[in-house]
Design an enzyme around this catalytic site. Structure first.
Site, PDB file in Angstrom:
ATOM      1  N   GLU A   1       5.592  -1.830   2.715  1.00 46.37           N
ATOM      2  CA  GLU A   1       6.444  -0.751   3.223  1.00 46.37           C
ATOM      3  C   GLU A   1       7.917  -1.144   3.140  1.00 46.37           C
ATOM      4  O   GLU A   1       8.648  -1.114   4.129  1.00 46.37           O
ATOM      5  CB  GLU A   1       6.028  -0.381   4.638  1.00 46.37           C
ATOM      6  CG  GLU A   1       4.589   0.117   4.714  1.00 46.37           C
ATOM      7  CD  GLU A   1       4.151   0.532   6.107  1.00 46.37           C
ATOM      8  OE1 GLU A   1       4.965   0.396   7.050  1.00 46.37           O
ATOM      9  OE2 GLU A   1       3.009   1.001   6.248  1.00 46.37           O
TER      10      GLU A   1
ATOM     11  N   GLU B   1      -3.479   0.209   3.061  1.00 46.69           N
ATOM     12  CA  GLU B   1      -3.493   0.341   4.521  1.00 46.69           C
ATOM     13  C   GLU B   1      -3.824   1.775   4.893  1.00 46.69           C
ATOM     14  O   GLU B   1      -3.090   2.703   4.549  1.00 46.69           O
ATOM     15  CB  GLU B   1      -2.135  -0.062   5.099  1.00 46.69           C
ATOM     16  CG  GLU B   1      -2.089  -0.105   6.613  1.00 46.69           C
ATOM     17  CD  GLU B   1      -0.765  -0.678   7.122  1.00 46.69           C
ATOM     18  OE1 GLU B   1      -0.319  -1.702   6.553  1.00 46.69           O
ATOM     19  OE2 GLU B   1      -0.187  -0.103   8.046  1.00 46.69           O
TER      20      GLU B   1
END
Length: 620
Positions: free
Chosen positions: A235, A318
């Site tokens: 991220e 994820e």
């Protein structure tokens, strides 16, 4: 802190790299050995390598030609050998070998090193998903931080095995090291137990420090057969930019120079199709809802990406992030608890059933890693203080399963599963409707209350069945059928008041090496031996013999009681919804460790864990 004492002519730290290629009934094993000469004189030497099976038998060997390693330099020796009819490493059969590397100079052995290896083939296919040894394997993974109840991040090695064993019991076959290099002992456990690994670096960076960390990660971990893919970031702010693409290009170049056998990915929570997408070998999706749509757009966004990039393999790096508190069935903001039904999740994702249905239905998706396998300290969501740990885990911080554990077990394993919840202790709510769920992979489930049928329901693939039942004390029972025949039954019975305690060690025999542990569950029971699912009694643990208490826990995300006891022979912890945990560590002498659990007004429980003579590692 480990101190390695060597001859000046020795194998460099992490200097052995063993890789293999499976060709029919033969595996070609390539061995690279970096020899370091920390002396003022040039040294001539050769490297001998042996491949040893689990019985200790040498099954292949190789040796290099002698070569000179100049003073204060490193020289890389290359060799190869063949292993006939190798036993391949897999999640179900994690077969391991050892490579024994010996440096010989003028007839004298100057260094000897052992490297664990597994022979296997891995590949990610853009249209068909992940393959292990040419067999399709859906990645059923979890992301995890590194802490555990009672010990924080200072985990004894055995607890690494304990955690992997719990995940395997659920049906998980993969582990993402979020978001940093793992302790090597975790990877050792994954090698031994058969758990695939996405190994992740801490920084997406091409500066000297970032590349130094990356190089050390690759060199340290590249011999582990469990590691199937490298993650270069999570991220990241630059994930969708040209600058990000340049950074990852530099990182990937280093990766391939140190390990050409594994692909790289980035765990991206947006900017799919831009930036680093054009650099990675496997596309990593974090959630994939995108654009503030929550999880509703997950399937469509992934399909759109696959249509645009049909040659790029994909994985859910994820997914999940749902909220659950073990044994709680109504949200309680004041206490910081969340219902254990599969209904609560952040706005950027969806339910467990929602995301798994997306991945199960698409063969081109390699699988996914749920956030998270275990609860962890910090990041309390959705409630802040008094919460001190997350609610994301499928298991709590102690490793006690939440109800959602059995959803995964139902659809990630092949054996029949039938799990009924909630508990049936609802005093004061007689006549009120209680929502009853059942996780199962059977065809049909009938629910009964005190022997009377409430009705039967058909189970949809990757789903659950539920009823609304007016509470009456007694027994609810589920009967699961396969092909019209009842094959499993389970029940929840109204328990009485707490009356006695029970201790359940995960292992009754441990090694007396000063390190090994037994993880002991404490359960509060009523007079009939039924678990009391709401019990919160304070428990005192007492230890006698050659052992010590190193930590306690109960899985309560809002509990502020100390995990670390003030005494090594006695500790206190309250039960949370009927359960608590104590970790007992062996001393360096054999004998019987006696564990006793006491609570005011309850029958005491005691167990013996035997500490057997074991090998102690050298220490000063």
């Amino acid at each position: 802190m480990w101190l390695a004492k060597t001859d000046p002519l020795h194998v460099a730290q992490w200097g052995t790299f063993v890789r293999s290629e499976v060709r029919g009934q033969t595996a070609v094993v390539y061995i690279s050995t970096e020899v370091e000469n920390d002396a003022d004189q040039d040294r001539t030497c050769r490297v001998l390598s042996q491949i040893v099976n689990d019985e200790g038998r040498v099954i292949a060997s190789a040796q290099t030609r002698p070569a000179t390693t100049p003073a204060w330099t490193t020289y890389k020796f290359e060799s190869q050998t063949n292993v006939s009819h190798p036993s391949l490493w897999s999640v179900d059969h994690p077969n391991l070998y050892r490579a024994i590397t010996t440096i010989e100079s003028n007839g004298v052995v100057t260094d000897r090193e052992e490297t664990t290896l597994g022979i296997r083939k891995v590949r990610f296919d853009a249209g068909k998903g992940f393959f292990l040894n040419d067999q399709p394997v859906k990645i059923k993974g979890t992301c995890n931080h590194q802490d555990h109840a009672g010990v924080g991040s200072a985990l004894p090695d055995r607890i690494q095995d304990f955690r992997i064993e719990r995940l395997k019991e659920m049906g998980s076959n993969a582990y993402r090291t979020s978001h940093n290099p793992p302790t090597p002992e975790l990877l050792d456990a994954c090698d031994r137990l058969g758990m695939l690994v996405m190994d992740e670096t801490r920084m997406m960076s091409s500066n000297p420090e970032g590349l130094s960390q990356l190089e050390r990660l690759f060199r340290r971990d590249r011999n582990h057969p469990s590691v199937i893919i490298w993650s270069l970031g999570n991220e990241e702010r630059e994930q969708g930019t040209e600058r990000g693409a340049r950074i990852v290009t530099t990182m990937k170049r280093l990766t391939k120079s140190l390990d050409p056998t594994r692909p790289v990915t980035i765990a991206m929570n947006g900017a799919w199709g831009r930036g680093v997408t054009n650099v990675v070998d496997v596309m990593g999706f974090n959630y994939a809802g995108g654009g503030g749509q929550g999880g509703a757009g997950t399937g469509k966004n992934i399909d759109d990406f696959h249509a645009k990039f049909p040659k790029l393999p994909t994985v859910g790096s994820e997914m999940g992030s749902e909220y659950f508190t073990r044994g709680i069935y109504a949200d309680d903001k004041a206490k910081g608890y969340v219902s254990a039904y599969d209904v609560n999740h952040p706005g950027y994702t969806t339910t467990t059933e929602g995301w798994w249905k997306v991945f199960a239905a698409r063969p081109f998706l390699s699988g996914a890693f749920n956030w998270t396998g275990f609860d962890y300290r910090g990041e309390p969501s959705p409630y802040p203080w008094p919460c001190i740990s997350s609610h994301f885990g499928i298991l709590d911080t102690c490793g006690f399963p939440k109800d959602i554990f059995y959803y995964y077990q139902s659809w990630w394993r092949t054996e029949p599963v039938l799990h009924l919840f909630p508990h049936w202790n609802w005093s004061g709510q007689e006549g009120q409707e209680i929502v009853v769920w059942c996780f199962t992979n059977l065809d049909r489930v009938e629910l009964l209350l005190n022997g009377a049928s409430i009705g039967s329901k058909t189970v949809e693939q990757n789903s659950h069945v539920e009823w609304k039942v007016k509470f009456a004390p007694g027994v609810i029972e589920a009967r699961g059928s396969k092909n019209g025949r009842v094959v499993l039954t389970t029940k929840r019975e109204t328990a009485g008041a707490p009356a006695r305690l029970a201790l359940r060690p995960d292992r009754a025999r441990i090694s007396a090496n000063g390190e090994d542990v037994s993880v002991i569950a404490l359960e509060v029971l009523d007079a009939r031996g039924l678990p009391v699912p709401t019990a919160a009694n304070e428990i005192t643990f007492k230890i006698g013999g050659p052992g010590r208490v190193i930590g306690v826990g109960n899985g309560d995300p809002s509990c502020h009681e100390a995990d670390k006891p003030s005494s090594v022979t006695e500790a206190r912890r309250s039960a949370f919804n009927g359960l608590a945990m104590v970790i007992v560590q062996a001393l360096k002498r054999p004998g019987e460790i006696r564990i006793e659990a006491q609570s005011a007004g309850l029958e005491t429980a005691s167990r013996v864990v035997t500490a057997q003579s074991g090998t102690m590692r050298p220490a000063i």
